[in-house]
Write an enzyme that holds these catalytic residues in place. Sequence first.
Site, PDB file in Angstrom:
ATOM      1  N   LYS A 193     -13.465  -2.108  -3.009  1.00 13.94           N
ATOM      2  CA  LYS A 193     -13.448  -1.328  -1.773  1.00 13.94           C
ATOM      3  C   LYS A 193     -12.029  -0.790  -1.564  1.00 13.94           C
ATOM      4  O   LYS A 193     -11.129  -1.509  -1.157  1.00 13.94           O
ATOM      5  CB  LYS A 193     -13.868  -2.155  -0.553  1.00 13.94           C
ATOM      6  CG  LYS A 193     -14.260  -1.207   0.593  1.00 13.94           C
ATOM      7  CD  LYS A 193     -13.992  -1.754   1.962  1.00 13.94           C
ATOM      8  CE  LYS A 193     -12.593  -1.723   2.411  1.00 13.94           C
ATOM      9  NZ  LYS A 193     -11.953  -0.407   2.557  1.00 13.94           N
ATOM     10  N   GLU A 269      -2.898 -11.335  -0.754  1.00 16.47           N
ATOM     11  CA  GLU A 269      -1.507 -10.880  -0.896  1.00 16.47           C
ATOM     12  C   GLU A 269      -1.204 -10.127   0.378  1.00 16.47           C
ATOM     13  O   GLU A 269      -1.692  -9.013   0.587  1.00 16.47           O
ATOM     14  CB  GLU A 269      -1.388 -10.012  -2.154  1.00 16.47           C
ATOM     15  CG  GLU A 269       0.023  -9.913  -2.658  1.00 16.47           C
ATOM     16  CD  GLU A 269       0.765  -8.780  -2.013  1.00 16.47           C
ATOM     17  OE1 GLU A 269       1.382  -9.035  -0.938  1.00 16.47           O
ATOM     18  OE2 GLU A 269       0.727  -7.671  -2.534  1.00 16.47           O
ATOM     19  N   CYS A 303       4.958  -4.241   0.735  1.00 18.58           N
ATOM     20  CA  CYS A 303       4.905  -5.618   1.246  1.00 18.58           C
ATOM     21  C   CYS A 303       6.188  -6.373   0.954  1.00 18.58           C
ATOM     22  O   CYS A 303       6.514  -7.317   1.654  1.00 18.58           O
ATOM     23  CB  CYS A 303       3.703  -6.338   0.661  1.00 18.58           C
ATOM     24  SG  CYS A 303       3.609  -6.201  -1.111  1.00 18.58           S
TER      25      CYS A 303
END
Length: 504
Positions: A193, A269, A303
């Site tokens: 997705k 994550e 991130c």
Amino acid sequence: MATVVKIPVTNSNKEITVNTGLFINNEFVPSLDSSEVIQCFNPATEDVIASVVAGSAKDIDRAVSAARHAFKTTWGKNVTGWERSRLINKLADLMEKNVQELAELETLNNGKPLTIARDFDIEDSIQCLRYYAGWADKITGQTIEVDNKSKMAFTRHEPIGVCGQIIPWNYPINMWAWKVAPALAAGCTIVMKPSELTPLTALKLSELVVEAGFPAGVINTVPSLGSVGGAALSAHPDVDKIAFTGSTITGRKIMEAAAKSNLKKVSLELGGKSPQLIFESADLEQAAKWAALGMCFNTGQDCIAGSRLYIQDSVYDKFIEMLVSTVKATKIGNGFDEKSSGGPLVSKTQFDRVWGYIDSGKAEGAKVILGAEKRNTKGYWVDPTIFTEINADMKIVKEEIFGPVLSVGRFKTEEEAIALANNTTYGLGAGLHSTDASQCMRVSGLLEAGTVWVNQYILLNNNVPFGGKKQSGIGRELGSYALEEYTSVKAVHWNIGEKLKWPL
Ligand code: NAD
């Protein structure tokens, strides 16, 4: 109906065709019951470039059963490691062949510079596929001595099954490769997705999956809203594992859905608030460049963005001067402009969010020494912004911003530096700059992060594990460690000589 759109490429006569349906069983198909669409924007111009089908929970069901069927028949334990390796390598070759078009599409939908998309993200993704293609026929268990005369045991590392993979918008192709490559190598099948903000390159890659020759159902792609398709996948009773990259808030929801459904394995994550420490012995000129990279790479939508910087008092003024002039050399611009080293933010939501943080930094009393000025043009632009005179309670110091915004503080001693760096609920990355080898060893051991960079920052390698401590996540991607996320260990106990006496 599943349709094909032609997307014109900026500054050229070219058009890129993209299938806008759901990719299930190696075919592009319409939704079973959803008439919703996802609009895809060019963040540099705010124009809509395409609309794709927004898959429903029923579509996720259909994709999961295609993946399950493939797992039981043509993939999973029915295919050799050598064959998996061959197909993954073929996919890598096709990505290489189509690199320019994939990069153009990534730039159009995500905004990042074409050269970065092509030479960093996709180059790394190709390498990632090849790295795991190498692993596919080398996944081995152990033979364990139990009793040489009567018993032996061995382990098999079996593919875990059907994997739901939910990826974000900051590295649409790269995160696709990080997830798909180890799963395929281990023998898993996939329902992918992509983010609703950037579904186009995952759909384009699906075409390459067919061309590479993967059996139907091995990789399925369902563009959908997170609250619909992502939630359905996480709660699905026939999904064996979810691999997720995105926000901590969504990570929590996924873990909860997994716990409430079938206790599927989850790897997360999540975000970060990663610190960099500049010690007085550091090569300051180099450290300024790495700090600038940490803050500006991917326009801070990363991130592991180095969003907090702490400088030793004795070199503070000198380093700040170097840092500001280094960061000023960064040009945030249209991704199709060769001089751009960073693009716009991905969406209006992210734009408003990041400007909200900049406003809060000012309101809470931090001092702006660079940036914090809005452009008066279309596009989701934020230029590099640096705050000093911060304190630990400010929102800009505590929360993940996901834009090119840096908070700078100072320290006197090594102990103080470590305490400042670790004063966060996150633990994804951390950097330190020093030419004192003993200090590098000491400090790298005490920083609470899944990745520590010494005299560099942000660069990763496909053969080195990556993941978080604390609220930055669970599990590891990349390297041989990622294979553990996609395999389950079976122990086989074998009796070769014991006669059971009965009753006991
Ligand atoms: P998000 O976590 O909502 O989105 C990431 C992915 O999760 C998308 O594919 C989304 O569709 C999906 N998702 C959303 N809700 C879901 C649900 N209930 N169940 C399952 N899947 C779901 O992130 P966002 O809203 O796009 O961005 C918000 C913030 O998240 C950013 O500002 C940034 O701080 C952080 N973020 C981090 C990363 C990262 O690399 N760690 C990536 C993107 C965003």
